[in-house]
Design an enzyme around this catalytic site. Structure first.
Site, PDB file in Angstrom:
ATOM      1  N   HIS A   1      50.321 102.252  27.551  1.00 47.95           N
ATOM      2  CA  HIS A   1      48.597 101.840  27.009  1.00 47.95           C
ATOM      3  C   HIS A   1      48.891 103.399  25.990  1.00 47.95           C
ATOM      4  O   HIS A   1      49.239 104.208  26.025  1.00 47.95           O
ATOM      5  CB  HIS A   1      47.904 102.967  28.589  1.00 47.95           C
ATOM      6  CG  HIS A   1      46.572 103.100  27.751  1.00 47.95           C
ATOM      7  ND1 HIS A   1      45.446 102.615  27.225  1.00 47.95           N
ATOM      8  CD2 HIS A   1      45.649 104.517  26.869  1.00 47.95           C
ATOM      9  CE1 HIS A   1      43.734 102.487  27.444  1.00 47.95           C
ATOM     10  NE2 HIS A   1      44.314 104.488  26.872  1.00 47.95           N
ATOM     11  N   CYS A   2      48.013 102.782  24.913  1.00 46.66           N
ATOM     12  CA  CYS A   2      48.367 103.642  23.348  1.00 46.66           C
ATOM     13  C   CYS A   2      47.270 104.140  23.410  1.00 46.66           C
ATOM     14  O   CYS A   2      46.701 103.495  22.826  1.00 46.66           O
ATOM     15  CB  CYS A   2      49.150 102.715  22.458  1.00 46.66           C
ATOM     16  SG  CYS A   2      48.726 103.574  20.653  1.00 46.66           S
ATOM     17  N   VAL A   3      47.536 106.059  23.032  1.00 41.12           N
ATOM     18  CA  VAL A   3      45.821 106.303  23.402  1.00 41.12           C
ATOM     19  C   VAL A   3      45.568 106.890  21.459  1.00 41.12           C
ATOM     20  O   VAL A   3      44.896 107.216  21.125  1.00 41.12           O
ATOM     21  CB  VAL A   3      45.742 108.205  23.530  1.00 41.12           C
ATOM     22  CG1 VAL A   3      46.099 107.923  25.317  1.00 41.12           C
ATOM     23  CG2 VAL A   3      47.553 108.791  23.280  1.00 41.12           C
TER      24      VAL A   3
ATOM     25  N   ASN B   1      43.656 103.440  21.661  1.00 38.15           N
ATOM     26  CA  ASN B   1      42.827 103.009  22.151  1.00 38.15           C
ATOM     27  C   ASN B   1      42.629 102.119  23.379  1.00 38.15           C
ATOM     28  O   ASN B   1      41.795 101.581  23.403  1.00 38.15           O
ATOM     29  CB  ASN B   1      41.632 104.163  21.612  1.00 38.15           C
ATOM     30  CG  ASN B   1      40.273 104.671  23.348  1.00 38.15           C
ATOM     31  OD1 ASN B   1      40.694 104.873  23.811  1.00 38.15           O
ATOM     32  ND2 ASN B   1      39.215 104.571  22.462  1.00 38.15           N
ATOM     33  N   ASN B   2      43.560 101.667  23.640  1.00 38.98           N
ATOM     34  CA  ASN B   2      43.852 100.481  24.205  1.00 38.98           C
ATOM     35  C   ASN B   2      45.222  99.985  24.604  1.00 38.98           C
ATOM     36  O   ASN B   2      45.946 100.946  24.180  1.00 38.98           O
ATOM     37  CB  ASN B   2      43.455  99.456  23.332  1.00 38.98           C
ATOM     38  CG  ASN B   2      43.176  98.286  23.619  1.00 38.98           C
ATOM     39  OD1 ASN B   2      42.788  97.905  24.850  1.00 38.98           O
ATOM     40  ND2 ASN B   2      42.671  97.096  22.820  1.00 38.98           N
TER      41      ASN B   2
END
Length: 342
Positions: free
Chosen positions: A179-181, A184-185
């Site tokens: 999950h890549c902040v 945001n996805n």
């Protein structure tokens, strides 16, 4: 020297900031997370239980389900490009740098923003009841990292091989990477190609700006003939110009440019290393989630010819060769493609 002290403080600050951001964005249980949990345990003795719950939900929404890091990402890009446009571009244009070279960062920015939008808005491969039957047939279970018959307690569905439930998005993702902040996805099977191109263009942006800025500063030094000059030190003695004096002079003459240069150089090194790591994962047909889990076992990137291997030894059964592995990133396999092969 006061300059060296200030520069070392700045360097330590930038390194610490980048390290904390990488830790917070890359791992769910980071040092910062454990520190916050420890502090919250201490404060739990004096803070009412209801207020604790509200605070935890607010912090989780702020750092994991909101656009905080996306806003920070855009703000950092705006700051770097603002300084590049306001000073570096103007000075380089006066020094007759080639126009195409000066416009290259803007071209990379356009491509990066396109990949960013695609990566953040695209479906990463959310597993639903309607597509579960088809997704479960794409990858075989390796028996070590992915076991057949495991039910996701939240989604109430059997987990397909190479999938994982994302606690931030609260959904199972096909070929889950992480999950890549920053976008945001989740990064999964269907937006991995966008993330790879996003990361590559972001690294190229930082490297290009760093190279142009270094070329500008070198040009300034050469035109001023400063290397053949001299200066008077604190003791009143005349000394030849040294590299430390030269850096100090550039720092005091172009403070914002040198600050920006230090930031983009460090960013290029960090992003370059992460880009190489993602390229390695793509060429070996692994995800970040699988690579992290496989560290617990002895691992190999080739198909095993021994069907009765121990369960404790991990074999990467998904690698099909460099070219096919890379092709799978840009064209994820479907059920029909797998049936043709079998």
């Amino acid at each position: 020297m006061d300059f060296l002290t200030l520069f070392l403080i700045y360097l330590c600050f930038v390194l610490t900031t980048i390290a904390l951001l990488c830790i917070c964005s890359g791992r769910k249980e980071s040092f910062l997370t454990r520190s916050v949990n420890g502090a919250s345990q201490v404060l739990s003795f004096v803070i009412p239980t209801q207020l604790q719950g509200v605070t935890q939900r607010a912090l989780h929404r702020l750092f994991h389900t909101s656009c905080l890091f996306v806003v920070l990402h855009i703000a950092l890009q705006a700051a770097v490009y603002g300084e590049y446009t306001w000073e570096v571009f103007v000075y380089c244009w006066e020094l007759q740098f080639h126009l195409l070279l000066l416009l290259l960062p803007y071209l990379l920015l356009a491509g990066n923003m396109g990949c960013f939008i695609l990566c953040s808005r695209a479906n990463p491969g959310v597993i639903t009841k309607s597509n579960h039957a088809s997704l479960v047939k794409i990858y075989a279970y390796d028996g070590v990292l992915f076991q057949k018959g495991i039910i996701c307690p939240t989604c109430n569905m059997e987990k397909p091989a190479r999938s994982k439930h994302c606690s931030f998005c609260n959904m199972c993702v096909h070929r889950f990477d992480h999950h890549c902040v920053w976008v945001n996805n989740c990064i999964g099977a269907f937006n991995a190609k966008h993330f790879f191109l996003y990361l590559f263009t972001l690294t190229a942006m930082a490297a290009t700006i760093a190279i142009i800025t270094i070329a500008f500063l070198i040009q300034v030094v050469l035109l001023s003939d400063m290397m053949h000059g001299s200066y008077i030190d604190d003791q009143g003695q005349e000394r030849a110009v040294e590299i430390l004096f030269l850096i100090q002079h550039l720092f005091l003459t172009f403070p914002r440019i040198v600050f920006m240069l230090g930031f983009v150089i460090l960013l290029t090194l960090v992003l370059g290393a992460y880009c190489c790591f993602n390229l390695y994962l793509a060429l070996t047909n692994q995800t970040s989630n699988e690579w992290y889990k496989s560290r617990r076992y002895g691992c190999s990137h080739h198909l095993t010819s021994q069907p009765h291997d121990r369960q404790g030894v991990y074999k990467n059964i998904y690698s099909k060769g460099v070219w096919m592995n890379l092709k799978e990133i840009f064209k994820p396999p479907t059920v029909l493609e797998r049936k043709k092969k079998t």
